[in-house]
Structure formats: C-alpha cells, structure tokens
Design a protein around this motif. Structure first.
Motif, PDB file in Angstrom:
ATOM      1  N   VAL A  45      74.037  12.769  -9.682  1.00 16.34           N
ATOM      2  CA  VAL A  45      73.460  11.617  -8.991  1.00 16.34           C
ATOM      3  C   VAL A  45      73.714  11.738  -7.490  1.00 16.34           C
ATOM      4  CG1 VAL A  45      73.503   9.113  -8.756  1.00 16.34           C
ATOM      5  CG2 VAL A  45      73.745  10.157 -11.013  1.00 16.34           C
ATOM      6  N   ASP A  46      72.658  11.602  -6.715  1.00  8.75           N
ATOM      7  CA  ASP A  46      72.779  11.579  -5.257  1.00  8.75           C
ATOM      8  C   ASP A  46      73.168  10.157  -4.851  1.00  8.75           C
ATOM      9  OD1 ASP A  46      72.428  11.516  -2.496  1.00  8.75           O
ATOM     10  OD2 ASP A  46      70.879  13.055  -2.564  1.00  8.75           O
ATOM     11  N   LEU A  47      74.409   9.984  -4.382  1.00  7.47           N
ATOM     12  CA  LEU A  47      74.906   8.642  -4.087  1.00  7.47           C
ATOM     13  C   LEU A  47      74.160   7.993  -2.932  1.00  7.47           C
ATOM     14  CD1 LEU A  47      78.765   9.136  -4.502  1.00  7.47           C
ATOM     15  CD2 LEU A  47      77.201   7.950  -6.032  1.00  7.47           C
ATOM     16  N   THR A  48      73.647   8.801  -2.020  1.00  8.15           N
ATOM     17  CA  THR A  48      72.890   8.233  -0.896  1.00  8.15           C
ATOM     18  C   THR A  48      71.604   7.584  -1.389  1.00  8.15           C
ATOM     19  OG1 THR A  48      73.792   9.946   0.551  1.00  8.15           O
ATOM     20  CG2 THR A  48      71.859   8.737   1.337  1.00  8.15           C
ATOM     21  N   ILE A  49      70.858   8.295  -2.247  1.00  8.29           N
ATOM     22  CA  ILE A  49      69.625   7.735  -2.811  1.00  8.29           C
ATOM     23  C   ILE A  49      69.952   6.551  -3.715  1.00  8.29           C
ATOM     24  CG2 ILE A  49      67.618   8.253  -4.254  1.00  8.29           C
ATOM     25  CD1 ILE A  49      67.809  11.152  -3.332  1.00  8.29           C
ATOM     26  N   PHE A  50      71.032   6.679  -4.486  1.00  9.50           N
ATOM     27  CA  PHE A  50      71.441   5.585  -5.369  1.00  9.50           C
ATOM     28  C   PHE A  50      71.741   4.328  -4.559  1.00  9.50           C
ATOM     29  CE2 PHE A  50      74.611   3.135  -7.643  1.00  9.50           C
ATOM     30  CZ  PHE A  50      74.119   3.100  -8.933  1.00  9.50           C
ATOM     31  N   LYS A  51      72.455   4.500  -3.457  1.00  8.68           N
ATOM     32  CA  LYS A  51      72.810   3.353  -2.620  1.00  8.68           C
ATOM     33  C   LYS A  51      71.576   2.737  -1.978  1.00  8.68           C
ATOM     34  CE  LYS A  51      76.015   2.079   1.088  1.00  8.68           C
ATOM     35  NZ  LYS A  51      77.056   2.582   2.034  1.00  8.68           N
ATOM     36  N   ALA A  52      70.610   3.560  -1.580  1.00  9.44           N
ATOM     37  CA  ALA A  52      69.372   3.037  -0.983  1.00  9.44           C
ATOM     38  C   ALA A  52      68.577   2.217  -1.997  1.00  9.44           C
ATOM     39  CB  ALA A  52      68.535   4.190  -0.440  1.00  9.44           C
ATOM     40  N   ASP A  53      68.467   2.710  -3.225  1.00 11.17           N
ATOM     41  CA  ASP A  53      67.755   1.961  -4.260  1.00 11.17           C
ATOM     42  C   ASP A  53      68.478   0.652  -4.583  1.00 11.17           C
ATOM     43  OD1 ASP A  53      65.931   3.959  -4.323  1.00 11.17           O
ATOM     44  OD2 ASP A  53      66.601   4.845  -6.223  1.00 11.17           O
ATOM     45  N   LEU A  54      69.794   0.680  -4.574  1.00 17.94           N
ATOM     46  CA  LEU A  54      70.557  -0.541  -4.841  1.00 17.94           C
ATOM     47  C   LEU A  54      70.314  -1.576  -3.745  1.00 17.94           C
ATOM     48  CD1 LEU A  54      72.677  -2.133  -6.435  1.00 17.94           C
ATOM     49  CD2 LEU A  54      74.446  -0.943  -5.125  1.00 17.94           C
ATOM     50  N   GLN A  55      70.304  -1.130  -2.495  1.00 21.32           N
ATOM     51  CA  GLN A  55      70.043  -2.059  -1.391  1.00 21.32           C
ATOM     52  C   GLN A  55      68.680  -2.717  -1.531  1.00 21.32           C
ATOM     53  OE1 GLN A  55      70.520   0.469   2.035  1.00 21.32           O
ATOM     54  NE2 GLN A  55      72.741   0.146   2.160  1.00 21.32           N
ATOM     55  N   ALA A  56      67.675  -1.931  -1.911  1.00 21.05           N
ATOM     56  CA  ALA A  56      66.322  -2.477  -2.067  1.00 21.05           C
ATOM     57  C   ALA A  56      66.273  -3.520  -3.179  1.00 21.05           C
ATOM     58  CB  ALA A  56      65.343  -1.343  -2.354  1.00 21.05           C
ATOM     59  N   LYS A  57      66.942  -3.256  -4.287  1.00 21.83           N
ATOM     60  CA  LYS A  57      66.921  -4.213  -5.398  1.00 21.83           C
ATOM     61  C   LYS A  57      67.705  -5.475  -5.064  1.00 21.83           C
ATOM     62  CE  LYS A  57      65.979  -1.194  -9.306  1.00 21.83           C
ATOM     63  NZ  LYS A  57      66.244  -0.931 -10.728  1.00 21.83           N
ATOM     64  N   LEU A  58      68.796  -5.325  -4.337  1.00 13.94           N
ATOM     65  CA  LEU A  58      69.573  -6.508  -3.967  1.00 13.94           C
ATOM     66  C   LEU A  58      68.834  -7.371  -2.949  1.00 13.94           C
ATOM     67  CD1 LEU A  58      73.177  -4.985  -3.679  1.00 13.94           C
ATOM     68  CD2 LEU A  58      72.274  -6.408  -5.512  1.00 13.94           C
ATOM     69  N   LEU A  59      68.080  -6.751  -2.051  1.00 17.36           N
ATOM     70  CA  LEU A  59      67.273  -7.520  -1.096  1.00 17.36           C
ATOM     71  C   LEU A  59      66.154  -8.274  -1.800  1.00 17.36           C
ATOM     72  CD1 LEU A  59      67.013  -5.013   1.907  1.00 17.36           C
ATOM     73  CD2 LEU A  59      68.284  -7.172   1.840  1.00 17.36           C
ATOM     74  N   ALA A  60      65.621  -7.687  -2.874  1.00 16.49           N
ATOM     75  CA  ALA A  60      64.548  -8.346  -3.618  1.00 16.49           C
ATOM     76  C   ALA A  60      65.072  -9.502  -4.456  1.00 16.49           C
ATOM     77  CB  ALA A  60      63.841  -7.331  -4.510  1.00 16.49           C
ATOM     78  N   SER A  61      66.371  -9.492  -4.763  1.00 16.81           N
ATOM     79  CA  SER A  61      66.964 -10.563  -5.584  1.00 16.81           C
ATOM     80  C   SER A  61      68.228 -11.054  -4.895  1.00 16.81           C
ATOM     81  CB  SER A  61      67.284 -10.052  -6.993  1.00 16.81           C
ATOM     82  OG  SER A  61      66.154  -9.487  -7.608  1.00 16.81           O
ATOM     83  N   PRO A  62      68.091 -11.927  -3.899  1.00 14.15           N
ATOM     84  CA  PRO A  62      69.279 -12.350  -3.123  1.00 14.15           C
ATOM     85  C   PRO A  62      70.267 -13.186  -3.922  1.00 14.15           C
ATOM     86  CG  PRO A  62      67.338 -13.590  -2.467  1.00 14.15           C
ATOM     87  CD  PRO A  62      66.847 -12.541  -3.400  1.00 14.15           C
TER      88      PRO A  62
END
Length: 750
Positions: A45-62
C-alpha cells in the motif's frame, strides 16, 4: 528400516536397492503442502495515495459517527488492500536475510565454484580457496545476524518484544497450547460455550441460595457529585494516542500503524466522536464487540482441560482511547473526593506490588519483634471479573461514588449490549452476549472491579483485621500473643465467612480450594506449635501452608526469604544460560539490554524486602549479578569483579536495595508515595532546640527489641539510611534530581 518393512518385496541391499531406499526416504521428508489463508498485502500500500484518498472521503463527510467512520475506514482498506487468498509457505525466509541477500547469494556461488574446483583437482591450493570462500559466507551471515538482532533488541520497548526476539534467536517458536482432542473447527464454539456456561453456573449457584449479608452497609457518598464529562481537546486526544502502545486488533477497521500515519486528518473526527459520546452518555455500538483468545493460565497446566484457560479480550484501538479519556476524568473525581481506599494499591500512581508488600511485611515483622504470631490469609476468587452484576455496580457508582446523570448513563451504556467472539487460529465462534462482568483486557474494567469490591474493607475492619488489596488479590492478617492463637484463628474464620457472605450477595464467588493461610512466627515459638492447623470455611478445610506466594514473592513462616532468593537465583541462572547460548549474535549493548530485562529486573523486583536480611542471602544475588557482568564483558572467572561493575555503571546488590529504600523514603516524606508508607516515617522533633538540631529533615528511628526482626522493618531501615544522607540530598527539589544524585552517592569509589 520403516521403508523396507512397509513393502512386500524382499530387498537385497545391493547398490541399486540402496539408492532406491534413499529416494523413498527423501520423498517422505518433503515439506507439507502450503496453506492458503485470507490476508491483505499491506506492505504494497502506498501510504501517500492512501492518505490522499482518506482526506477526500473525510472532506466529503465532515460529520461522522463512530459506526460511519468504522465503515469508511474499512471500505478504504478494502480498496487499497483487498483481502485475497494467499499461499503461506511452511518455511519463511530468515528475517536478517533481506539486508545481505544479494551479497550472500554471490558469496555462496563463489563458495560452490571453489568447492567444485577443489573436488575436481584435489589440490591443496584449491582447498584453501574453498575454505576462504566458506569463511566469507559464514562471516557475512554472522555479521548480518548481529546487526539485525542487535538493532531489534535496542529498538524494542516492551518485555514481550524482547522475549519474542530471544525466542527467535534460540529457535523456539512461540506456540499457544490448545486442546488436541477437539477438532480445530469446533474449538472456538466449544470455548465460547464453556466460558458462558461457567459464568452462568456460578450465577445460578449464587442465586439459588440466600445468605444473610454482614451488618456493614455501604458508605454513602459525601462530596461533589459528578454528573457531566468535560470536553477533550484535539491535543489531549493526540497525547493519549501517541502515548498508547501500537497494537492492532481484528476488530480495527484500519491497522494502527496506518491510523497513526493519518492521525492529523483523523484527529478532528476522532475528537468529535469522543466528545459526542461523552456528552450524549452513549458508548458507541461499534466499540462494544470483543475478540477473545483463550490463554492458558500457567504453562504447567494440562492444555486438554478447558477450565485451565482464561478469556482475554482484545478490543479495538479506538475504543481503548475513549476508555482512557474516561479513566482520566474518573481518576480525577476519585482523587478529588478522596474515594480511593488507602490500602488498595492497584491502578494508582506511586502504588505497586512492592509498596503493598512492604507495608504487609513491615507489620508482620513488627509483630515478630513483639514476640507475637500472625495469621496471614490470601483470598482467591473464581472468575472475578466475569461475574460482576451490572445493576449492583451502577447502583454503587451512584450511591458510594457520586456518579450521576450523563456520566452514569455513559457507564450504563458501556456495560450493556456487549458481545464477545472466541477466535482460535483464524476460526471464530458465534458472537455471544455478555450479561455480566467487565471485559478482561479493557482499560476501565480493572478500576470498575476495584470500586465494586471496595466495601470489603469496612467488613474486614469491623473484625479488627488488617487488610491490603491489589486488584482481586486480598491479604488479611491479624497478630496476637501465642496464647491467643486459637482466638485469632476463630476471628479470621469469622471474618472470611462474612467476606464470603458479602461476595455471595454481590455475585462474586470465593474459591476456598485456592484460598491459602500461613502462620508467621519465630523459630522459637514454632517449636512449641503442633502444626499443621486447619481452618474450616463452610465445609472446606483450609490447611496452613509452610510457604505461600503472594504478589510474586514467596513468604515463609519465619519471613527469612530464603525460598524467594533461591527461586530468584534459579530463574536468573536459567535466563543467563539462554542468553549465553546466543551471545555471539549480539553486540555488547544488545547483550546488556537483554540481561537488564531478564536478569537484573528479577534481582530488583521487591528487593527492598531483603533489607536487613543475612549477608549470605544478598551474596547469592550478588553472585548472579557478577556472572551477568562477566557474560557482558567477557571477563574471566577469577578476575576481580568491582572494575567490571564500575564499567557497566551497575550498583552492587546491597546498594541497589538501599537505592530502592531511599527512593521510596523520598517519595513518602514528600507525599508522592502511598499514604500507608508515609505513615510509617515520622520526622524527628527534638525536645528542645539545639544548634545541632537545625536540620529538620531527619526521621525518627523507631525502637526495636530483636535485631533479626525489628531492624528489618521498612520504618527502621528507611529512617536509618535517610538520616545518613547528606543534607543536600535530603533537600532535593524533584524525584529526578534525587535519583541522579543518589546513584552517584551510593556508587562505590574505585
């Protein structure tokens, strides 16, 4: 022979048949077929890509609840590391191989070429070339192992990690024994049914009979009622997270290492979830499940008997963070209102098994000094944490500890609707509801058990017995003259009967079969006693023991500690032999770390109890420390040991005992230690003011009758050692400064 006997043909051992037999033997030694398991490839798992996807999902569901965050993290993990079927080889590569893999393979190729050349030519020069190549391979392997294991040992933070590394070096695979008579697929459900039926059976037996409770009511609360939690900030949650041990449970939606990597993004949501739980009085349902792994209580017990296993709960990492937040505020409430029982030493800062034993042994030595006998009783409970009644616990929290409103509602939600699933080697049982008890392995479970059983202290005090507790370990003792021996036995029997009646009415079961008693007396009085006595406890006869093991220390009838020291030396020498067998793989720093963890820690455990003991006992422990120092520094057997200890900066055993006593004395006189130790140390107040009495930090030395007992008391030893310190040491501003200066003061000069 087995191959020959398994065939019908008659073999004649000529050359062809010989080769045929060898080939059959080789086939029989082939490794087992590989095992396929469901697993995730987290290393890819690429942690950088994982962290970017997590940020996007958290922004979509505050705004996320605990259940929603759990599902979001689970979906994200399935996206980046989906569970798939993987082949698990029976033989895994050596962990140190990756650092020298290419170099080692090339060196092995050169060795093989040299070997073939030597076999072909038979020349001495080719033999020497082969030996040099073989030596190079061995050196590469040896240096790789030293580098790998030394780094792992020095980086380890817990004793468990050190044990794991040491066992891997010794070639010992850690395995948890399981019943072999039960099929593996049925084992989890059998364990689940057994644990459930055990608690149900205890509760049924307790409910079927009625026992008159002791006439000692619960103590009502007098203080400031605690009805609401305080909100926590992101900094507080982050501090708790970073200070927690990084562990991952099967229930965690995300590996804990991933969670800490993405902590900055998750922290606002985690803080919001925690505060929502605290203000609403609801414990999230996503945190109410537990994975239970049966653990054999002792390695010497029969693994085929299910009652020899203990259910240990593994809880999700985030649920423990929420429990730690609540524990901090609960502890503040208990301390502010002085609700802790002074002689309960579990789960309290500055309290330990050693401070508890110091108080008990000090009282027993005082009785021996006055030519009295003492009866010490050690009580044992059956499934103590698993049978707690929730309604009684909540009622006691409200009545005796001033917990109400939202806080009480939160504890009600925390205890109800919990489930547990038994997991054994990847197989799981059906989820089972928990109607009673607090989960073992939780953060709040131990402190709730202590509060649940706190009324026991009033019952024991009602019978004029001394009492000390450490979680579910209860020690009762009473002292009197030899002529009153039968009276103290009857008093102890009456007290334990009332304790058993209270436990019965509070849904706890005293285990008479494991309850122990020992009569502490001098050798002079022991000769006039017709031991062994026995005490009847509701039909169960409890015989007086010649020695008992209490909180990890063996106590004998004369408090000589000979058995304890002998046992300690035996274990230490065993550990030294284990470490000696692998020392060629370890650097000196790694070797010192291992010996400190496995040998010195055992020498230092409760060593303050040995103050004033005969010199030959201390000498036994000193020989262990000397051998440990020789092992680290490769010192010959007959060389003087003092320079070696000085090089390692180790205090000798006698000075280590003094160091421990003086540190406890410093904490006691500065009110940083247990109150029951502070009460034993009194400042010296002169009858009239003199110039020589200007130092007000001297302690009063208690009087004694017999050196063999009176001089061994903590109150005497600590006072004498404290008064011998320089004035500057006694007036130290902090514990850290005192510890540093004290070691310099005690270190022997060369």
């Amino acid at each position: 022979d087995d191959v020959l006997q398994s065939t019908d043909a008659d073999y004649t051992l000529d050359q062809s048949d010989h080769y045929c037999v060898v080939s059959q033997l080789r086939l029989s030694c082939l490794p087992r077929p590989p095992v396929y398991v469901e697993a995730r490839k987290l290393s890819t798992v690429d942690l950088t890509i994982f962290k970017a996807d997590l940020q996007a999902k958290l922004l979509a569901s505050p705004q996320l609840s605990a259940d929603q965050l759990h599902l979001l993290l689970q979906d994200l993990l399935d996206q980046h590391a989906p569970a798939s079927r993987h082949k698990v080889s029976n033989r895994s590569p050596s962990p140190w191989f990756s650092s020298v893999g290419t170099q080692l393979l090339e060196a092995k190729r050169e060795r093989r070429r040299a070997e073939r050349q030597w076999i072909k030519s038979g020349l001495l020069v080719h033999k020497q070339i082969f030996r040099s190549a073989n030596k190079l391979v061995n050196n590469i392997v040896h240096q790789a192992k030293i580098s790998f294991y030394s780094t792992k040992i020095l980086a380890s933070n817990t004793s468990r990690q050190l044990f794991s590394i040491t066992n891997s070096l010794l070639g010992k695979v850690k395995s948890s024994p399981l019943p072999s008579s039960i099929p593996l697929s049925e084992l989890p459900q059998r364990f689940s049914d057994f644990f459930h039926s055990k608690v149900t059976s205890i509760r049924r037996n307790l409910d079927s009979t009625t026992v008159t409770p002791p006439s000692v009511p619960d103590q009502p609360f007098c203080g400031t009622v605690w009805g609401a939690f305080q909100s926590v900030s992101e900094d507080e949650v982050k501090k708790i997270l970073t200070q927690s041990t990084i562990k991952t449970c099967e229930l965690d939606p995300l590996p804990t290492s991933f969670l800490t990597h993405c902590l900055d993004d998750l922290l606002p949501h985690l803080t919001s979830i925690i505060n929502d739980s605290l203000h609403s009085g609801l414990f999230p349902s996503a945190f109410k499940s537990a994975i239970v792994k049966p653990l054999l209580k002792k390695t010497t017990l029969n693994p085929e008997i299910l009652k020899n296993y203990r259910p240990v709960s593994n809880l999700s990492f985030l649920s423990k963070i929420l429990e730690k937040v609540v524990l901090r505020q609960l502890s503040n409430h208990l301390l502010t209102n002085n609700l802790f029982y002074s002689h309960q030493s579990a789960y309290r800062a500055g309290h330990s098994t050693e401070t508890a034993l110091l108080k008990i042994v000090n009282d027993l030595l005082s009785a021996l000094d006055e030519d009295k006998v003492s009866l010490l009783s050690l009580l044992d409970l059956s499934a103590a944490f698993d049978t707690i009644d929730h309604s009684i616990l909540l009622s006691r929290l409200s009545y005796s500890f001033g917990i109400s409103d939202t806080v009480l509602a939160w504890f009600t939600s925390y205890l109800t609707d919990r489930t547990q699933t038994i997991s054994v080697n990847g197989s799981k049982s059906l989820p089972a509801p928990l109607h009673y008890g607090v989960p073992q392995g939780s953060v709040l479970g131990p402190i709730l058990f202590v509060l649940y059983t706190q009324p026991l202290s009033k019952i024991i005090q009602h019978h004029s017995l001394y009492h000390h507790s450490f979680s579910d370990d209860n020690q009762l003792y009473i002292s009197a003259n030899l002529a009153q021996l039968q009276e103290i036995i009857r008093t102890s029997q009456s007290c334990i009967s009332d304790v058993q009646a209270w436990m019965h009415n509070n849904k706890l079961q005293l285990n008479p079969d494991k309850t122990e008693m020992i009569l502490i007396t001098s050798k002079h009085n022991q000769k006039s006693l017709s031991l062994p006595f026995s005490v009847d406890l509701n039909g169960t006869s409890i015989h007086l023991s010649s020695s008992v093991r209490n909180l990890g220390v063996t106590l004998d009838q004369n408090l000589s500690f000979q058995q304890h020291v002998s046992r300690t030396c035996q274990i230490c020498y065993f550990e030294l032999r284990r470490i000696n067998s692998i020392r060629h793989y370890l650097s000196q720093d790694a070797l010192k770390t291992l010996i400190s963890a496995f040998v010195l820690s055992r020498i230092d455990y409760c060593n303050s109890l040995l103050a004033g003991c005969p010199k030959q006992l201390i000498h036994k422990l000193q020989k262990v420390q000397n051998n440990a120092a020789r092992l680290i520094c490769r010192t010959p057997k007959f060389d003087h040991i003092s320079p070696v200890l000085h090089t390692l900066h180790w205090l000798p055993v006698e000075q280590r005992i003094e160091y421990k006593l003086l540190l406890l004395a410093f904490k006691s006189v500065n009110n940083d230690g247990p109150s029951y130790l502070s009460d034993l140390l009194k400042f010296y107040i002169p009858s009239r003011q003199l110039r020589s009495s200007s130092d007000t930090r001297l302690l009063r030395i208690p009087s004694f009758r017999l050196k063999s007992f009176g001089q061994r008391k903590f109150s005497y030893q600590a006072s004498v050692l404290w008064n011998s310190l320089p004035i500057s040491l006694r007036h130290s501003n902090s514990t850290l400064a005192f510890k540093s200066a004290l070691k310099t003061h005690l270190f022997p000069s060369q």
